[in-house]
Design an enzyme around this catalytic site. Sequence first.
Site, short mmCIF file in Angstrom:
data_model
loop_
_atom_site.label_atom_id
_atom_site.label_comp_id
_atom_site.label_asym_id
_atom_site.label_seq_id
_atom_site.Cartn_x
_atom_site.Cartn_y
_atom_site.Cartn_z
N ALA A 66 0.12 1.06 -6.41
CA ALA A 66 0.76 -0.23 -6.68
C ALA A 66 1.67 -0.55 -5.50
O ALA A 66 2.12 0.35 -4.79
CB ALA A 66 1.57 -0.14 -7.97
N GLY A 109 -1.77 3.95 -8.49
CA GLY A 109 -2.61 2.91 -9.10
C GLY A 109 -4.00 2.88 -8.47
O GLY A 109 -4.96 2.46 -9.13
N GLU A 112 -5.88 5.41 -10.26
CA GLU A 112 -6.09 4.90 -11.63
C GLU A 112 -7.17 3.82 -11.66
O GLU A 112 -7.98 3.76 -12.59
CB GLU A 112 -4.75 4.37 -12.18
N GLU A 132 3.43 9.19 -7.87
CA GLU A 132 4.55 8.39 -8.40
C GLU A 132 5.82 9.22 -8.57
O GLU A 132 6.92 8.71 -8.47
CB GLU A 132 4.15 7.77 -9.76
C1 HXC Z 1 3.37 -0.83 -0.51
C2 HXC Z 1 2.41 0.51 1.08
C3 HXC Z 1 1.96 1.39 0.07
C4 HXC Z 1 2.27 1.07 -1.30
C5 HXC Z 1 1.32 2.16 1.98
N1 HXC Z 1 1.97 1.01 2.23
N2 HXC Z 1 1.31 2.42 0.66
N3 HXC Z 1 3.10 -0.60 0.79
N4 HXC Z 1 2.99 -0.05 -1.52
N5 HXC Z 1 1.88 1.84 -2.31
C6 HXC Z 1 2.23 0.39 3.53
C7 HXC Z 1 3.31 1.14 4.32
O1 HXC Z 1 4.60 0.73 3.93
C8 HXC Z 1 2.98 0.71 5.74
O2 HXC Z 1 3.47 -0.59 5.94
C9 HXC Z 1 1.44 0.62 5.71
O3 HXC Z 1 1.08 0.49 4.36
C10 HXC Z 1 0.79 1.86 6.28
O4 HXC Z 1 1.30 2.99 5.59
P1 HXC Z 1 1.96 4.27 6.34
O5 HXC Z 1 2.86 4.91 5.38
O6 HXC Z 1 2.54 3.86 7.65
O7 HXC Z 1 0.65 5.14 6.62
P2 HXC Z 1 0.55 6.74 6.68
O8 HXC Z 1 1.68 7.31 7.46
O9 HXC Z 1 -0.85 7.02 7.11
O10 HXC Z 1 0.74 7.24 5.18
C11 HXC Z 1 -0.21 6.86 4.20
C12 HXC Z 1 0.31 7.21 2.77
C13 HXC Z 1 1.70 6.56 2.57
C14 HXC Z 1 0.40 8.73 2.62
C15 HXC Z 1 -0.71 6.67 1.81
O11 HXC Z 1 1.63 5.19 2.97
C16 HXC Z 1 2.18 6.63 1.17
O12 HXC Z 1 2.69 7.68 0.75
N6 HXC Z 1 2.11 5.52 0.43
C17 HXC Z 1 2.62 5.41 -0.89
C18 HXC Z 1 1.75 6.13 -1.88
C19 HXC Z 1 2.31 6.04 -3.30
O13 HXC Z 1 3.43 6.52 -3.53
N7 HXC Z 1 1.54 5.45 -4.23
C20 HXC Z 1 1.99 5.30 -5.60
C21 HXC Z 1 2.66 3.98 -5.75
S1 HXC Z 1 3.29 3.76 -7.39
P3 HXC Z 1 4.41 -0.95 7.21
O14 HXC Z 1 4.74 -2.40 7.00
O15 HXC Z 1 5.56 -0.02 7.16
O16 HXC Z 1 3.51 -0.70 8.39
C22 HXC Z 1 1.94 3.37 -8.32
C23 HXC Z 1 2.23 3.13 -9.78
C24 HXC Z 1 1.04 2.57 -10.47
O17 HXC Z 1 0.88 3.30 -7.87
C25 HXC Z 1 1.44 1.99 -11.77
C26 HXC Z 1 0.41 1.06 -12.35
C27 HXC Z 1 0.15 -0.18 -11.62
#
Ligand code: HXC
Length: 258
Positions: A66, A109, A112, A132
């Site tokens: 998400a 997400g 999911e 998460e």
């Molecule tokens: C918003 C995101 C994002 C996310 C990545 N980006 N994941 N933006 N929401 N979930 C953005 C980053 O901010 C960055 O933008 C760009 O995408 C590239 O990501 P990087 O982090 O620079 O890439 P990398 O170093 O290769 O790392 C990849 C990654 C990391 C390991 C996937 O991005 C990450 O940990 N992302 C979050 C994963 C996460 O926690 N997902 C769960 C979310 S909560 P900029 O502008 O800085 O370049 C969830 C709840 C669901 O899903 C509930 C139901 C809907």
Amino acid sequence: MPEFILVNSQVAPFVAHVQLNRPKELNALNLELMLEIKEALLSLDADPNVRAIVISGNERAFAAGADIKQMAGRTAIDMLIIDQFTTWDSIRKTKKPLIAAVSGFALGGGCELAMICDMIIASETAQFGQPEINIGVMPGAGGTQRLTRIIGKNKAMELVLTGKFISAEEAKAYGLVNKIVPVEFFLSEAIALASDIASKSPIAVQMAKESVLKAYEMPLQEALFFERKNFYMLFATEDQKEGMAAFVEKRKAEFKGK
Ligand code: HXC
């Protein structure tokens, strides 16, 4: 026109493709993107020329979860009022088979969404996880439920409580992934699987999908009864007559979806 997805309703005969298209954000699932997926699936579900649907991202990411930036400032009441999960419920109700073609990150997400699909084809680079916990929350779109039913309690607990990622190989060993292919083939392999399913009777496919999903949602006796009713119902179709006649006549069946 959708802004965050690309839709091709005939990527192959009777097969549609929905591609998540926010590459810079690793296909982070903002509310608008999810609504676009929902609308696309409702429309493809109603299209008689579509019998199976592939959902993919790109090579680097299926979806990294998400959109954290969109969610960060929200209160519990904001979340309740937005009620994003009605969108997810609608996606779950898609009658036609959904095949996730996953390469790169399928996190939170994103994992999911892949699990709402009926099968997962993964590239060798795919990584799955429910991270998460690292951002102070927990899965909210099925990650504690579908994942547990698919891979079992202890492994699901490990993923959900540590937020660790697992490789395509591990995901396949746990039963989350149907098949792993080299990265250049992840989409074509998913389309081939969808094409195979699209060559069957679409009514039988729909009834069978619905019946398999009941294994997650109903006690066994009721689910067996549900299965039986669907089985009987298929004897009302022309496709059943055609399928069985074709077997007896030693020819390929031509299913019409009637
Ligand atoms: C918003 C995101 C994002 C996310 C990545 N980006 N994941 N933006 N929401 N979930 C953005 C980053 O901010 C960055 O933008 C760009 O995408 C590239 O990501 P990087 O982090 O620079 O890439 P990398 O170093 O290769 O790392 C990849 C990654 C990391 C390991 C996937 O991005 C990450 O940990 N992302 C979050 C994963 C996460 O926690 N997902 C769960 C979310 S909560 P900029 O502008 O800085 O370049 C969830 C709840 C669901 O899903 C509930 C139901 C809907």
